[in-house]
Design an enzyme around this catalytic site. Structure first.
Site, PDB file in Angstrom:
ATOM      1  N   LYS A  12      22.756   1.762  -6.256  1.00  0.00           N
ATOM      2  CA  LYS A  12      22.284   2.873  -5.566  1.00  0.00           C
ATOM      3  C   LYS A  12      21.151   3.633  -6.655  1.00  0.00           C
ATOM      4  O   LYS A  12      21.204   3.291  -7.519  1.00  0.00           O
ATOM      5  CB  LYS A  12      23.572   3.801  -5.372  1.00  0.00           C
ATOM      6  N   TYR A  22       3.764  24.414 -24.842  1.00  0.00           N
ATOM      7  CA  TYR A  22       4.156  25.789 -24.358  1.00  0.00           C
ATOM      8  C   TYR A  22       4.950  26.609 -25.114  1.00  0.00           C
ATOM      9  O   TYR A  22       6.010  25.911 -25.780  1.00  0.00           O
ATOM     10  CB  TYR A  22       4.771  25.459 -22.948  1.00  0.00           C
ATOM     11  N   ARG A  47      37.039  14.607  -3.595  1.00  0.00           N
ATOM     12  CA  ARG A  47      35.851  14.455  -2.749  1.00  0.00           C
ATOM     13  C   ARG A  47      36.032  14.062  -1.323  1.00  0.00           C
ATOM     14  O   ARG A  47      37.069  14.267  -0.659  1.00  0.00           O
ATOM     15  CB  ARG A  47      34.607  13.740  -3.533  1.00  0.00           C
TER      16      ARG A  47
HETATM   17  C1  PLP Z   1      28.260   4.897  -8.601  1.00  0.00           C
HETATM   18  C2  PLP Z   1      29.846   4.332  -7.936  1.00  0.00           C
HETATM   19  C3  PLP Z   1      30.376   3.322  -8.734  1.00  0.00           C
HETATM   20  C4  PLP Z   1      29.767   2.774  -9.892  1.00  0.00           C
HETATM   21  O1  PLP Z   1      30.119   3.703 -11.150  1.00  0.00           O
HETATM   22  P1  PLP Z   1      29.611   3.178 -12.418  1.00  0.00           P
HETATM   23  O2  PLP Z   1      30.196   4.208 -13.271  1.00  0.00           O
HETATM   24  O3  PLP Z   1      28.171   3.281 -12.628  1.00  0.00           O
HETATM   25  O4  PLP Z   1      30.114   1.763 -12.842  1.00  0.00           O
HETATM   26  C5  PLP Z   1      31.502   2.853  -8.207  1.00  0.00           C
HETATM   27  N1  PLP Z   1      32.135   3.291  -6.893  1.00  0.00           N
HETATM   28  C6  PLP Z   1      31.602   4.365  -6.233  1.00  0.00           C
HETATM   29  C7  PLP Z   1      32.498   4.921  -5.234  1.00  0.00           C
HETATM   30  C8  PLP Z   1      30.485   5.045  -6.941  1.00  0.00           C
HETATM   31  O5  PLP Z   1      29.931   6.082  -6.200  1.00  0.00           O
END
Ligand code: PLP
Length: 339
Positions: free
Chosen positions: A34, A234, A121
């Site tokens: 992702k 800055y 969630r």
């Molecule tokens: C992003 C995600 C993962 C992967 O998590 P990592 O800590 O990067 O291995 C696994 N499962 C779900 C549902 C996620 O959203």
């Protein structure tokens, strides 16, 4: 020459996939790509992970799934995020699998029923339906990187809730779960951060035999000598107390070199150098080692400088640093190398 260059080492991705597979005793490895592969490039990483033995790729949104499908026509692609408003005709056409958190399961699409075991969630509290479209049961850990007790309790709840459905593949582990909680590996694990060679614990990834895949470099585009009392950046937050040579590097927070990364270290001409003053949108200042000068290479990530180090300096997690690195052609360039 681009302002900066992001290089992705596909051999490192392959190494990490194999290292993770080496831990698994028959369960599948699903590589999570992702957010454009955590900033590494979803297509390059996804293709490499599959070649190295991963069984599926996971994305967050149907849109990410569609993009991946165009490049990888045969890959198994699972959408992990909320898909309540997804266009099912498009999802079917692209052969995506969805995660579903409602008792109402969409027709004609393979789905993974998501259970909430403590993440708080999305997710059902029990397996409400298992029609022919259900191809998996899943949950997600909230603190596998920090809290073994809570993680074990999530795993127990998941196992109890799914006990009468063991004919369906079950998956709950992320990278931290996979590395630290062997019992959570079940039928498949969903690993993201570890595939990139970044530690889910924010510590040295080599402790888990993981190799960082991302290298980010730029160069010194201007050398300035500050007299005592003069400042750079800055807000005049860094003021020289003696004659001080600083190098200006054309990478700033718009490139993902965050404003709160002041004080972190990079490498200039082979030596560690501190980032001083306020990080600008398009530039940062570094204290130049004596041997360094105009045009010298600056390693922002790589050669021992870890994304984990920058995360610690800015008080965030490595995930956010990696996803934030901008490698659009208008700012920088990204290339994948494989040797
Ligand atoms: C992003 C995600 C993962 C992967 O998590 P990592 O800590 O990067 O291995 C696994 N499962 C779900 C549902 C996620 O959203």
């Amino acid at each position: 020459m681009h302002r900066s260059l992001v290089t992705i080492d596909l051999a490192a991705i392959r190494h990490n996939v194999r290292a993770l597979l080496g831990l698994l005793d028959g369960s599948e490895l699903w590589a999570v790509v992702k957010a454009d592969g955590y900033g590494h490039g979803a297509v390059d990483v996804g293709r490499t992970a599959l070649e190295a033995g991963a069984s599926a790729l996971c994305v967050a949104t149907p849109g990410e799934g569609l993009e991946l499908r165009r490049a990888l026509p045969r890959a198994r692609i699972v959408v992990l995020g909320d898909t309540g408003s997804a266009d099912l005709a498009v999802v079917r056409e692209a052969r995506l699998e969805l995660s579903v958190s409602t008792a109402q399961v969409p027709e004609g699409v393979p789905v993974h029923l998501k259970l909430d075991t403590g993440m708080g969630r999305w997710g059902l509290s029990e397996v409400a339906a298992t029609g022919s479209g259900v191809v998996g049961l899943m949950s997600h850990f909230a603190s596998a990187d920090t809290d073994p007790e809570f993680t074990e309790s999530q795993l127990s709840r998941f196992l109890a809730a799914t006990a009468s459905h063991t004919h369906l593949p079950r998956h709950i582990a992320n990278s931290a779960g996979t590395l630290r909680h062997p019992a959570s590996r079940l039928d498949a694990v969903r690993c993201g951060i570890a595939v990139y060679g970044i530690s889910p614990f924010g510590t040295d990834p080599s402790a888990d035999d993981l190799r960082p895949a991302l290298r980010w470099e730029s160069s010194v585009s201007l050398v300035k000598t500050l007299a005592p009392g003069e400042s750079t950046g800055y807000g005049c937050r860094y003021v020289a107390t003696e004659h001080t040579r600083v190098g200006i590097v054309p990478v700033g927070y718009a490139d993902g070199f965050r404003r709160d990364m002041t004080g972190t270290e990079v490498i200039v001409a082979g030596e560690r150098a501190a980032v001083v003053g306020t990080v600008s949108m398009d530039a940062v200042s570094v204290l130049l080692p004596a041997a360094a000068g105009l045009g010298d290479m600056v390693t922002l990530v790589g050669d021992g400088v870890l994304i984990e180090d920058h995360a610690r300096a800015s008080g965030t997690i490595p995930y956010e640093i990696a996803c934030g690195i901008v490698s659009r052609a208008t700012r920088s360039e990204r290339e994948a190398v494989d040797e």
